[in-house]
Design an enzyme around this catalytic site. Structure first.
Site, mmCIF file in Angstrom:
data_model
loop_
_atom_site.group_PDB
_atom_site.id
_atom_site.type_symbol
_atom_site.label_atom_id
_atom_site.label_comp_id
_atom_site.label_asym_id
_atom_site.label_seq_id
_atom_site.Cartn_x
_atom_site.Cartn_y
_atom_site.Cartn_z
ATOM 1 N N CYS A 167 1.540 -2.369 -1.123
ATOM 2 C CA CYS A 167 2.623 -1.976 -0.812
ATOM 3 C C CYS A 167 2.993 -1.901 0.895
ATOM 4 O O CYS A 167 3.468 -2.979 1.474
ATOM 5 C CB CYS A 167 2.969 -0.327 -0.769
ATOM 6 N N HIS A 221 0.463 -0.410 -6.132
ATOM 7 C CA HIS A 221 -0.788 0.877 -5.309
ATOM 8 C C HIS A 221 -1.886 0.542 -5.948
ATOM 9 O O HIS A 221 -1.536 1.588 -7.939
ATOM 10 C CB HIS A 221 0.158 2.628 -5.444
ATOM 11 N N GLU A 224 -4.588 1.460 -6.340
ATOM 12 C CA GLU A 224 -5.343 2.688 -5.985
ATOM 13 C C GLU A 224 -5.014 3.711 -7.015
ATOM 14 O O GLU A 224 -5.688 4.647 -6.910
ATOM 15 C CB GLU A 224 -5.751 2.960 -4.603
HETATM 16 N N1 LIG Z 1 4.060 2.922 -0.569
HETATM 17 C C1 LIG Z 1 4.881 2.908 0.228
HETATM 18 O O1 LIG Z 1 3.290 1.847 1.023
HETATM 19 C C2 LIG Z 1 5.929 2.258 1.035
HETATM 20 C C3 LIG Z 1 6.278 1.382 2.172
HETATM 21 C C4 LIG Z 1 7.486 1.952 2.730
HETATM 22 N N2 LIG Z 1 8.757 1.928 1.769
HETATM 23 C C5 LIG Z 1 7.549 0.313 3.525
HETATM 24 O O2 LIG Z 1 8.322 1.109 4.052
HETATM 25 O O3 LIG Z 1 6.964 0.849 4.687
#
Ligand SMILES: NC(=O)CC[C@H](N)C(=O)O
EC number: 4.3.3.6
Length: 209
Positions: A78, A180, A182
């Site tokens: 992410c 994610h 995890e």
């Molecule tokens: N769950 C996440 O890691 C979201 C990332 C977050 N929206 C960002 O731009 O950094």
């Protein structure tokens, strides 16, 4: 096998638990010194602007960059994927940009209204059983370069958004997920990463930009 989990923000405990269930030893990494002796590193999700500030103030930005240049394998999820990408749309100009993953990504690319969604994701090399993928304010991967292997694409996006877009990418020793892994209790993505580390796949050279 010893894996460092960057422990500045995000799902550090869940990543460590998944890796330890698979038999790896883990270590939280908050300082450059804690990178010594790790064979792979996890860059968890969180919020890329906050992570950038913390990476900088801790000295980890430079330390990780040096380690990646020497080939340290990395699993990024992410916000971690955002930090690794070569090209970030809607990112803050001062955000950390390791530039290790030849991809163009858009922060919060599924739309502001979509904070979270889940899908069953078929993943190349993981057999018939899909991975349950949890997306939380996820980045949208809009393009990838020729050296990037796309291991999974979104079968259907929220409101049709992002359908068919890459969500699990590999480039040499970099394994990057916009979701994610995890959080689902299914450790197969972490298992794949540990296999990569064991096989000595390195994260390679930093790309331009
Ligand atoms: N769950 C996440 O890691 C979201 C990332 C977050 N929206 C960002 O731009 O950094």
């Amino acid at each position: 096998m010893r894996i460092g989990v960057v422990a500045l923000q995000g799902d550090v405990t869940e990543h460590r638990a998944a890796l330890e269930r698979l038999g790896a030893e883990t270590r939280p990494v908050r300082t450059p010194a804690q990178l010594a002796g790790v064979e792979g590193v996890v860059l968890p999700g969180g919020e890329s602007t906050t992570l950038s500030l913390l990476l900088r103030s801790s000295g980890l930005e430079q330390a990780l960059l040096g380690a990646f240049r020497e080939g340290l394998p990395v699993l990024a999820t992410c916000a971690g994927l955002i930090l690794l990408a070569r090209d970030v749309l809607d990112g803050r100009p001062d955000q950390v940009r390791f530039g290790l993953l030849d991809a163009q990504v858009r922060r919060n690319g599924f739309g502001r209204q979509v904070h979270s969604f889940e899908v069953d994701l078929p993943v190349v090399g993981l057999g018939d059983r899909p991975v349950r993928a949890v997306f939380i304010r996820a980045p949208l991967v809009e393009a990838v370069g020729p050296d990037v292997a796309v291991l999974a694409r979104l079968p259907r996006g929220p409101g049709g958004r992002g359908e068919g877009s890459p969500v699990l990418l590999q480039q040499a020793g970099v394994l990057a997920a916009s979701f994610h892994p995890e959080l689902s209790g299914d450790d197969r993505i972490h298992e794949r990463f540990l296999r990569q580390v064991a096989e000595g796949t390195t994260s390679g050279q930093r790309l331009a930009g």
